[in-house]
Design a protein around this motif. Structure first.
Motif, short mmCIF file in Angstrom:
data_model
loop_
_atom_site.label_atom_id
_atom_site.label_comp_id
_atom_site.label_asym_id
_atom_site.label_seq_id
_atom_site.Cartn_x
_atom_site.Cartn_y
_atom_site.Cartn_z
N PRO A 21 0.84 -1.20 0.00
CA PRO A 21 0.00 0.00 0.00
C PRO A 21 0.88 1.25 0.00
CG PRO A 21 -0.04 -1.06 2.15
CD PRO A 21 0.80 -1.91 1.26
N ARG A 22 0.48 2.24 -0.76
CA ARG A 22 1.24 3.49 -0.87
C ARG A 22 0.35 4.66 -0.48
NH1 ARG A 22 6.59 2.28 -1.65
NH2 ARG A 22 6.79 0.65 -3.19
N TYR A 23 0.92 5.63 0.17
CA TYR A 23 0.16 6.84 0.50
C TYR A 23 0.69 7.99 -0.35
CZ TYR A 23 4.10 7.78 3.69
OH TYR A 23 5.34 7.99 4.23
N GLY A 24 -0.02 9.09 -0.35
CA GLY A 24 0.26 10.20 -1.25
C GLY A 24 1.69 10.70 -1.24
N LEU A 25 2.23 11.03 -0.07
CA LEU A 25 3.59 11.56 -0.01
C LEU A 25 4.60 10.55 -0.51
CD1 LEU A 25 5.39 13.93 0.73
CD2 LEU A 25 5.49 13.04 3.07
N ASP A 26 4.37 9.29 -0.22
CA ASP A 26 5.23 8.22 -0.71
C ASP A 26 5.21 8.21 -2.24
OD1 ASP A 26 6.80 5.85 -0.61
OD2 ASP A 26 5.02 4.58 -0.54
N LEU A 27 4.04 8.30 -2.83
CA LEU A 27 3.92 8.31 -4.29
C LEU A 27 4.51 9.57 -4.90
CD1 LEU A 27 0.40 6.72 -4.67
CD2 LEU A 27 2.56 5.76 -5.48
N MET A 28 4.39 10.71 -4.22
CA MET A 28 5.00 11.94 -4.73
C MET A 28 6.51 11.79 -4.79
SD MET A 28 2.74 15.16 -3.33
CE MET A 28 2.79 14.73 -1.61
N ARG A 29 7.09 11.19 -3.76
CA ARG A 29 8.54 10.97 -3.74
C ARG A 29 8.97 10.00 -4.84
NH1 ARG A 29 8.62 10.41 2.70
NH2 ARG A 29 8.81 12.62 3.21
N LEU A 30 8.22 8.93 -5.03
CA LEU A 30 8.57 7.92 -6.03
C LEU A 30 8.43 8.43 -7.47
CD1 LEU A 30 6.85 4.77 -4.47
CD2 LEU A 30 9.32 5.16 -4.73
N THR A 31 7.45 9.28 -7.71
CA THR A 31 7.16 9.72 -9.07
C THR A 31 7.72 11.10 -9.42
OG1 THR A 31 5.07 10.74 -8.41
CG2 THR A 31 4.99 8.41 -9.11
N GLY A 32 8.00 11.90 -8.41
CA GLY A 32 8.43 13.27 -8.66
C GLY A 32 7.27 14.20 -9.01
N LEU A 33 6.05 13.73 -8.83
CA LEU A 33 4.86 14.53 -9.14
C LEU A 33 4.45 15.38 -7.95
CD1 LEU A 33 2.71 11.81 -10.95
CD2 LEU A 33 4.09 13.60 -12.02
N SER A 34 3.87 16.53 -8.24
CA SER A 34 3.32 17.37 -7.17
C SER A 34 1.96 16.82 -6.76
CB SER A 34 3.16 18.81 -7.68
OG SER A 34 2.14 18.86 -8.67
N SER A 35 1.49 17.27 -5.61
CA SER A 35 0.18 16.80 -5.13
C SER A 35 -0.93 17.22 -6.09
CB SER A 35 -0.10 17.33 -3.72
OG SER A 35 -0.12 18.74 -3.71
N GLY A 36 -0.78 18.38 -6.71
CA GLY A 36 -1.80 18.87 -7.65
C GLY A 36 -1.90 18.03 -8.91
N THR A 37 -0.87 17.28 -9.22
CA THR A 37 -0.89 16.35 -10.36
C THR A 37 -1.23 14.94 -9.90
OG1 THR A 37 0.77 17.68 -11.52
CG2 THR A 37 0.49 15.40 -12.25
N LEU A 38 -0.65 14.54 -8.77
CA LEU A 38 -0.82 13.17 -8.29
C LEU A 38 -2.26 12.84 -7.93
CD1 LEU A 38 0.37 10.44 -7.32
CD2 LEU A 38 0.57 11.51 -5.07
N TYR A 39 -2.90 13.67 -7.11
CA TYR A 39 -4.23 13.30 -6.60
C TYR A 39 -5.30 13.21 -7.68
CZ TYR A 39 -2.31 13.09 -1.98
OH TYR A 39 -1.57 12.72 -0.89
N PRO A 40 -5.30 14.06 -8.70
CA PRO A 40 -6.26 13.84 -9.79
C PRO A 40 -6.01 12.51 -10.53
CG PRO A 40 -5.54 16.12 -9.82
CD PRO A 40 -4.67 15.39 -8.81
N VAL A 41 -4.75 12.12 -10.68
CA VAL A 41 -4.44 10.84 -11.31
C VAL A 41 -4.98 9.70 -10.46
CG1 VAL A 41 -2.55 9.25 -11.91
CG2 VAL A 41 -2.42 11.66 -12.60
N LEU A 42 -4.74 9.76 -9.15
CA LEU A 42 -5.24 8.73 -8.24
C LEU A 42 -6.76 8.65 -8.30
CD1 LEU A 42 -2.94 9.30 -5.13
CD2 LEU A 42 -2.77 7.47 -6.84
N HIS A 43 -7.40 9.80 -8.35
CA HIS A 43 -8.87 9.84 -8.42
C HIS A 43 -9.37 9.18 -9.71
CE1 HIS A 43 -12.86 11.29 -7.49
NE2 HIS A 43 -12.95 11.77 -8.71
#
Length: 107
Positions: A21-43
């Motif tokens: 399981p991955r959480y948001g900050l973990d995924l931001m670090r792994l991908t280099g994406l900002s939260s404004g890009t990451l969370y819409p993708v997750l959604h």
């Protein structure tokens, strides 16, 4: 699912350890994406049925932080993500900068 570069980065990160399981900050670090890009993708991935999301069962006071929302690919998500990334790799030229020696894109 439209496979944009951010979507490909998120899928690649999740597929690295599909059961983890991955959480948001973990995924931001792994991908280099900002939260404004990451969370819409997750959604979008969750809406497509590729991703399951669950809140961590933790007391924020005891943990000293807010509860995390954990994301994990579903069985369908794992199959679809592998297929989508394989199709993408098939159309990306191997000699393109930013690829590894095997010709896979370095997302």
């Amino acid at each position: 699912m439209r496979l944009t570069v951010p979507v490909a980065k998120v899928l690649s990160a999740l597929l690295a350890e599909p059961e983890a399981p991955r959480y948001g900050l973990d995924l931001m670090r792994l991908t280099g994406l900002s939260s404004g890009t990451l969370y819409p993708v997750l959604h979008r991935l969750q809406g497509a049925g590729w991703l399951a999301a669950d809140w961590e069962d933790v007391d924020p006071v005891t943990a000293g932080r807010p509860a995390r929302r954990y994301y994990r690919l579903t069985g369908e998500g794992i199959r679809s993500a592998r297929l989508a990334l394989a199709e993408l790799r098939a159309v990306v030229p191997a000699e393109r900068p930013g690829t590894d020696p095997a010709g896979a894109p370095a997302w």
